[in-house]
Design an enzyme around this catalytic site. Structure first.
Site, PDB file in Angstrom:
ATOM      1  N   SER A   8       4.457   2.507   8.031  1.00  0.00           N
ATOM      2  CA  SER A   8       4.214   1.469   7.264  1.00  0.00           C
ATOM      3  C   SER A   8       5.501   0.994   6.272  1.00  0.00           C
ATOM      4  O   SER A   8       6.237   1.689   5.491  1.00  0.00           O
ATOM      5  CB  SER A   8       2.979   1.740   6.421  1.00  0.00           C
ATOM      6  OG  SER A   8       2.017   2.005   7.128  1.00  0.00           O
ATOM      7  N   ASP A  28       0.173  -7.587   1.270  1.00  0.00           N
ATOM      8  CA  ASP A  28       0.524  -6.301   1.578  1.00  0.00           C
ATOM      9  C   ASP A  28       2.121  -5.993   1.603  1.00  0.00           C
ATOM     10  O   ASP A  28       2.813  -5.351   2.464  1.00  0.00           O
ATOM     11  CB  ASP A  28      -0.116  -5.599   2.734  1.00  0.00           C
ATOM     12  CG  ASP A  28      -0.028  -4.078   2.982  1.00  0.00           C
ATOM     13  OD1 ASP A  28       0.356  -3.487   1.692  1.00  0.00           O
ATOM     14  OD2 ASP A  28       0.066  -3.498   4.046  1.00  0.00           O
ATOM     15  N   HIS A  36       0.771  -1.110  -0.212  1.00  0.00           N
ATOM     16  CA  HIS A  36       0.021   0.134   0.024  1.00  0.00           C
ATOM     17  C   HIS A  36       0.898   1.081   0.003  1.00  0.00           C
ATOM     18  O   HIS A  36       0.467   2.287  -0.561  1.00  0.00           O
ATOM     19  CB  HIS A  36      -1.066   0.057   1.207  1.00  0.00           C
ATOM     20  CG  HIS A  36      -0.543   0.426   2.608  1.00  0.00           C
ATOM     21  ND1 HIS A  36       0.096  -0.501   3.422  1.00  0.00           N
ATOM     22  CD2 HIS A  36      -0.154   1.327   3.155  1.00  0.00           C
ATOM     23  CE1 HIS A  36       0.435  -0.182   4.498  1.00  0.00           C
ATOM     24  NE2 HIS A  36       0.407   1.342   4.447  1.00  0.00           N
TER      25      HIS A  36
END
Length: 487
Positions: free
Chosen positions: A228, A157, A127
């Site tokens: 992230s 992911d 993402h």
């Protein structure tokens, strides 16, 4: 001569020729839990792993707007409301009218990553790079590189990008099986764009279910937007996870964060680096959890396995003989404790491989050989066609609040079943259990039924004072319910 008295925790010593006796008391060692423990020092870990962590910026190209750039619109906003214009706010030149404008590059987001290999492979979240036209990787020594996206897998992911550099400090990969709940871990990343930010905490839980193909590591390490893709690091300086998600009602950190286990991430990254995509196995079933009440009522005992609610036409499961209502309790000899275990086990098997599915069906288990297929786009479930009208049949079924009728041949063919009874109305206990008009009952009290006559015969044998388990189909999906007697 003195006689030595050997008692626990005491020894006697003869002192030379004087005959003097002295006693030395040996104190017991304190148990492990009573020993004083100091808080860990993360400075060495930061020095060791910090240079391997990178900042990732993404850029998206957007069409120039005829209504003026974002900068112009913001300036107009400040002017209209009398707000002082920030001194560092960039001013975009006003374009000439009537001239085609080039695409504008706008920052899309900031994330983190870490160096997998010395020749420039970097791992991050899918993402982070999704939708990016350009990816910029910044090292801790402030060198910047334009990165090429090697591959990204949305299901896990995980993404891998490549920069043209050599001699880079790569991370050490840890063993996820050695990771224990309660041990200290550390994260390095770029929360809110603040590069090389270090946070720490403990492992709160392992194998936390939040996705189809992954179980996550839960920690209380402070993770925020921008973290992230960064690494989760153990006290040995090894990467054990990729920081990926947080649980939050505000958008910021609230004490619960989730990381992708590094063994799963490595498996994905290896495929991305070799082929640019990830292949996963599938057998073509729709599954659900097995509740405690259903498990007890059908003789399974403990609530385990995966309840098959539907079987895709022509899929490996259908060819192997798996039926809606089966409970898959093992895959290739491995126990399935919860339904989410099945897609992970099957997904990790190479398509074309032969495996064995063990199912629990009406009180007995059976092994079904299956050939694993490759995951493809999900197909929409077909709706059951409108059955031919037949007069409803009353009788013993009314005690459960049901009115049923024989299933038309057309619907049998549509649902690919041998038989069953159609629910024409459901009231009382049946309605409370969730049954409704149009459902097709295929088994009751662990007895398979194909006609109303068989349904009534099975119903006559059950204890009406106890809950009865019913397996029914709604379209292509199967489900168990318990109809409880009225009180």
């Amino acid at each position: 001569m003195l006689e030595l008295n050997r008692k626990p925790l005491r020894s006697y010593l003869l002192a030379g020729l004087l005959g003097v006796v002295t006693a030395t008391v040996v104190l017991p060692v304190a148990p492990a839990w009573a020993q004083v423990r100091t808080l860990p020092d993360f400075t060495d870990l930061v020095d060791q792993v910090g240079p391997s962590v990178v900042n990732i910026r993404t850029i998206e190209k957007v069409k120039a707007s005829g209504a003026g750039s974002v900068d112009e619109q913001m300036l107009e906003f400040f002017r209209r409301f009398g707000i002082p214009v920030p001194p560092n706010m960039p001013r975009a030149p006003r374009p000439d009218r009537g001239q085609p404008q080039p695409d504008e590059e706008q920052p899309r987001g900031v994330g983190s990553g870490f160096i997998l290999t010395g020749d420039g492979f970097v791992m991050t979240n899918a993402h982070v790079v999704e939708g990016a036209d350009e990816v910029i990787v910044t090292l801790t020594d402030k060198r910047e590189f334009k990165a090429k996206i090697i591959g990204a897998d949305k299901r896990s992911d995980v993404a891998v990008v490549k920069i043209e550099a050599s001699g880079l400090p790569a991370v050490k990969i840890g063993d996820i099986n050695r990771l224990k709940v309660g041990e200290w871990v550390m994260a390095i990343g770029s929360p809110f764009g603040l590069e090389n930010t270090v946070t720490a905490g403990i492992v709160s839980a392992k194998q936390r279910d939040t996705g189809d193909y992954l179980s996550f590591i839960q920690t209380d390490v402070a993770i925020n937007p921008g973290n992230s893709g960064g690494p989760l690091i153990n006290m040995r300086g090894e990467v054990v996870g990729i920081n990926s998600q947080i649980y939050s009602r505000s958008g910021g950190f609230q004490g619960i964060s989730f990381s992708i286990p590094i063994d799963e991430a490595t498996r994905v990254s290896d495929q991305l680096r070799s082929s640019g995509r990830v292949t996963r196995g599938r057998i073509g079933v729709q599954i659900d959890q097995v509740s405690k009440e259903v498990a007890e009522s059908i003789g399974l005992g403990s609530p385990r396995g995966a309840l098959v609610r539907g079987v895709e036409a022509g899929a490996p499961a259908e060819k192997a003989g798996v039926e809606a209502g089966d409970i898959i309790i093992k895959f290739d000899g491995k126990q399935i404790e919860k339904s989410s275990d099945l897609p992970r086990m099957v997904g990790n098997v190479k398509p074309g491989t032969k495996a064995v599915v063990t199912v629990f069906r009406r009180g007995a288990t059976r092994d079904l050989p299956v050939v694993i297929a490759e995951v493809e786009a999900e197909k929409p479930l077909r709706k059951a066609s409108s059955p031919e009208a037949k007069p409803p049949v009353a009788g013993p079924a009314q005690a459960l609040g049901l009115v049923v009728s024989d299933l038309p041949d057309a619907q049998k063919k549509e649902l690919k079943i041998k038989g069953g009874v159609r629910v024409d109305s459901a009231e009382g206990g049946a309605a409370r259990a969730g049954l409704r008009e149009g459902d097709v009952i295929v088994a009751i009290a662990n007895s398979e039924i194909t006609t109303v006559k068989e349904f009534e015969a099975a119903l006559a044998k059950i204890d009406k004072s106890k809950p009865v388990n019913v397996l029914f189909r709604r379209g292509e999906l199967a489900q168990f319910v318990l109809i409880r007697p009225a009180r």
